[in-house]
Motif scaffolding. Structure first.
Motif, PDB file in Angstrom:
ATOM      1  N   VAL A  33      -3.928   5.178  -8.035  1.00 30.82           N
ATOM      2  CA  VAL A  33      -4.163   6.213  -7.029  1.00 30.82           C
ATOM      3  C   VAL A  33      -2.838   6.555  -6.352  1.00 30.82           C
ATOM      4  CG1 VAL A  33      -5.402   6.817  -4.917  1.00 30.82           C
ATOM      5  CG2 VAL A  33      -6.490   5.333  -6.621  1.00 30.82           C
ATOM      6  N   PRO A  34      -2.429   7.835  -6.309  1.00 34.48           N
ATOM      7  CA  PRO A  34      -1.181   8.204  -5.630  1.00 34.48           C
ATOM      8  C   PRO A  34      -1.184   7.750  -4.175  1.00 34.48           C
ATOM      9  CG  PRO A  34      -2.041  10.058  -6.883  1.00 34.48           C
ATOM     10  CD  PRO A  34      -3.113   9.009  -6.899  1.00 34.48           C
ATOM     11  N   HIS A  53      -0.309   9.117  -1.439  1.00 39.59           N
ATOM     12  CA  HIS A  53      -0.788  10.055  -0.423  1.00 39.59           C
ATOM     13  C   HIS A  53      -2.311  10.180  -0.420  1.00 39.59           C
ATOM     14  CE1 HIS A  53      -0.494  12.638  -4.017  1.00 39.59           C
ATOM     15  NE2 HIS A  53      -1.443  13.376  -3.457  1.00 39.59           N
ATOM     16  N   ARG A  54      -2.965   9.674  -1.491  1.00 38.95           N
ATOM     17  CA  ARG A  54      -4.425   9.719  -1.550  1.00 38.95           C
ATOM     18  C   ARG A  54      -5.058   8.336  -1.375  1.00 38.95           C
ATOM     19  NH1 ARG A  54      -5.694  12.085  -7.099  1.00 38.95           N
ATOM     20  NH2 ARG A  54      -7.769  11.329  -6.499  1.00 38.95           N
ATOM     21  N   PHE A  55      -4.235   7.314  -1.295  1.00 34.96           N
ATOM     22  CA  PHE A  55      -4.749   5.949  -1.205  1.00 34.96           C
ATOM     23  C   PHE A  55      -5.289   5.684   0.194  1.00 34.96           C
ATOM     24  CE2 PHE A  55      -4.167   1.310  -0.666  1.00 34.96           C
ATOM     25  CZ  PHE A  55      -4.946   0.873  -1.731  1.00 34.96           C
ATOM     26  N   GLU A  56      -6.481   5.103   0.259  1.00 33.63           N
ATOM     27  CA  GLU A  56      -7.108   4.818   1.556  1.00 33.63           C
ATOM     28  C   GLU A  56      -6.620   3.449   2.022  1.00 33.63           C
ATOM     29  OE1 GLU A  56      -8.640   4.200   4.676  1.00 33.63           O
ATOM     30  OE2 GLU A  56     -10.154   3.173   3.482  1.00 33.63           O
ATOM     31  N   SER A 100       0.801  -1.230   0.000  1.00 35.68           N
ATOM     32  CA  SER A 100       0.000   0.000   0.000  1.00 35.68           C
ATOM     33  C   SER A 100       0.831   1.277   0.000  1.00 35.68           C
ATOM     34  CB  SER A 100      -0.947   0.008   1.197  1.00 35.68           C
ATOM     35  OG  SER A 100      -0.215   0.056   2.413  1.00 35.68           O
TER      36      SER A 100
END
Length: 310
Positions: free
Chosen positions: A186-187, A189-192, A22
């Protein structure tokens, strides 16, 4: 999360890589001694911990985790459930690199990547030196090679996680394996990540009921074609080193069985004849480098205020 009543597996081996984890969003995050790598090691450790805790909660009796990225010292033991056995670094055998698989019944692979010469996130097979690897005309990902190396021990590959292309490739070459993909578009820093880890852990637990999976045997003989990324010169240098035929940028060799196929690929990617002669000492020094790298990761995370341990 109760154990599935029909689960045949109580002893699990996890092979963990970083590209499909992740926190890896670029090549720098898979490299060595970079700030991006330090943060990826943190995320990789949390990913593995989520799976380990879920497996124990589901009734697993034994979970062994083999760190199988680069130096083999990416996972941070403090962040992983202490009931798991973490195996860092590399072993000469009995399974090259991995060592002794013990009494494991099922194999799970997390954080994996697609094969060299294919689409996917940071695709490679063993080493980025390889542009593509074909065995009997078929592109082969690492997942198949790792699984086949464990087949003599009766270990069944039941679960795989990586980018969608990596999952597709694993499903194509390993019958009945379950998979869980990670969206690498998804970058980081934006990945949940927290929600994805919950899904990863739940999918790993579901695979405990995967009775259809069997040991992934690769039966010889094999004709292998290894195309080298650095071209003709690299292919001929390595071919001369190991007595392997080089045709342009491609090494071609025949192997009568899987053990010789696997060992030849390891030699092409990682060894020279001189290094092989002193392999125990070489492995000691390589593992020491990895251990020092992991110490550096802790310092970097603490310096950035990201170290989660009090």
């Amino acid at each position: 999360m109760p154990q599935h009543p029909s689960s045949p597996y109580r002893r699990i081996l996890i092979i963990a890589d970083i590209e499909g984890s992740s926190g890896c969003g670029s090549y720098l995050a898979s490299a060595f001694f970079t700030d991006e790598w330090a943060r990826a090691c943190l995320a990789m450790s949390l990913d593995v911990d989520a799976v380990v805790r879920a497996l124990f909660a589901a009734g697993a009796e034994q979970v062994t985790v083999k760190d199988f990225h680069r130096t083999g010292y990416n996972l941070l033991p403090e962040l992983i459930d202490p009931r798991a056995l973490l195996v860092s670094g590399y072993r000469r055998g009995p399974v090259p690199g991995l060592g002794d698989p013990g009494s494991a019944e099922a194999l799970m692979m997390t954080g994996m990547h697609a094969a060299s010469g294919t689409e996917g996130f940071l695709p490679h097979t063993f080493s980025s030196r390889i542009a593509s690897l074909r065995v009997n005309g078929v592109l082969i990902p690492e997942a198949a090679l790792f699984s086949a190396s464990l087949a003599p021990y009766g270990i069944r590959p039941v679960f795989f996680s990586g980018c969608p292309e990596a999952c597709r490739q694993a499903s194509a070459v390993i019958p009945h394996i379950h998979s869980f993909a990670i969206d690498k578009s998804v970058p980081v820093h934006r990945f949940e990540a927290a929600g994805w880890r919950e899904g990863l852990a739940a999918a790993a637990v579901r695979s405990l009921s995967n009775r259809s999976a069997g040991p992934c045997r690769m039966e010889g003989p094999f004709d292998a074609e290894v195309r080298m990324r650095k071209g003709i010169e690299a292919a001929h240098r390595i071919g001369s080193r190991w007595g392997i035929s080089a045709d342009g940028d491609t090494l071609r060799f025949h192997a009568p069985d899987f053990d010789r196929l696997y060992m030849t690929l390891i030699r092409i990617c990682y060894l020279t004849p001189a290094v092989e002669k002193i392999l125990p000492a070489g492995l000691f020094l390589f593992n020491l480098r990895g251990l020092l790298g992991r110490m550096w990761v802790r310092r970097r995370l603490k310096a950035e205020g990201l170290w989660p341990v009090g």
